[in-house]
Design a protein around this motif. Structure first.
Motif, PDB file in Angstrom:
ATOM      1  N   ARG A 123      37.438  98.184  48.521  1.00 33.21           N
ATOM      2  CA  ARG A 123      36.526  97.654  49.539  1.00 33.21           C
ATOM      3  C   ARG A 123      35.567  96.633  48.912  1.00 33.21           C
ATOM      4  O   ARG A 123      35.240  95.622  49.523  1.00 33.21           O
ATOM      5  N   HIS A 124      35.135  96.905  47.695  1.00 32.10           N
ATOM      6  CA  HIS A 124      34.230  95.984  47.012  1.00 32.10           C
ATOM      7  C   HIS A 124      34.865  94.599  46.838  1.00 32.10           C
ATOM      8  O   HIS A 124      34.206  93.574  47.001  1.00 32.10           O
ATOM      9  N   THR A 126      37.983  93.491  48.334  1.00 29.33           N
ATOM     10  CA  THR A 126      38.788  92.951  49.427  1.00 29.33           C
ATOM     11  C   THR A 126      38.123  93.070  50.793  1.00 29.33           C
ATOM     12  O   THR A 126      38.546  92.405  51.728  1.00 29.33           O
ATOM     13  N   GLY A 127      37.146  93.967  50.898  1.00 28.64           N
ATOM     14  CA  GLY A 127      36.537  94.236  52.191  1.00 28.64           C
ATOM     15  C   GLY A 127      37.396  95.140  53.059  1.00 28.64           C
ATOM     16  O   GLY A 127      37.008  95.481  54.171  1.00 28.64           O
TER      17      GLY A 127
END
Length: 161
Positions: A123-124, A126-127
């Motif tokens: 998530r950090h 690629t979102g």
């Protein structure tokens, strides 16, 4: 912190600052000089406080050192702008933001928590959020996930108009 006007206050604000950093440098105590290594990471606020996840191979110096107690520190920073505010070279300065932290690291053994940690990391960068099936079984077998439970952190920022 010596320059209190630069301090970032509150876990949510420090987390936001940390997640703007492209990597962190982990420091682990050794018998000699500290062992420092840059790492990709993910971070979130959990019930017990800030948590940072990173991944690594199933063997190596990091894991050997963590097995001796797990006390770690890390720092992460962004240099936002370099500019000359006066007579060069002493007039050069930067706008920046940084996080320094300490805590205890442990290898994650629960499979659901391992996948969660990898998702936090992804998530950090690629979102996105990934289904369990998106992770290669072969890659997972070669990967150790480590969780740092942050006991203390500070954020600092200087951004001039």
């Amino acid at each position: 912190m010596r320059k209190h006007e630069r301090e970032v206050v509150g876990d949510a604000a420090i987390l936001e600052l940390l997640l703007r950093c492209p990597y962190l440098t982990l420091a682990i105590r050794t018998q000699g000089a500290p062992y420092c290594v840059p790492l990709n990471f993910g971070a979130e606020l959990a019930e017990g406080g800030p948590v940072v996840y990173f991944h690594c191979a199933n063997e190596g110096a990091k894991l050997d050192l963590l097995a001796k107690g797990g006390e770690v520190s890390f720092c992460a920073a962004n240099m936002l702008r370099v500019f000359n505010k006066g007579a060069a070279p002493c007039g050069y300065t930067t706008d920046y933001e940084s996080v320094c932290a300490s805590g205890r690291a442990r290898v994650v053994t629960d499979e659901a928590e391992r996948l969660h940690g990898l998702n936090v990391l992804m998530r950090h960068y690629t979102g996105g959020e990934f289904a369990e099936s998106a992770f290669s079984a072969h890659a997972l077998a070669l990967t150790t996930v480590v969780k740092i439970e942050v006991s203390h952190w500070t954020g600092k920022r200087l951004v001039r108009a």
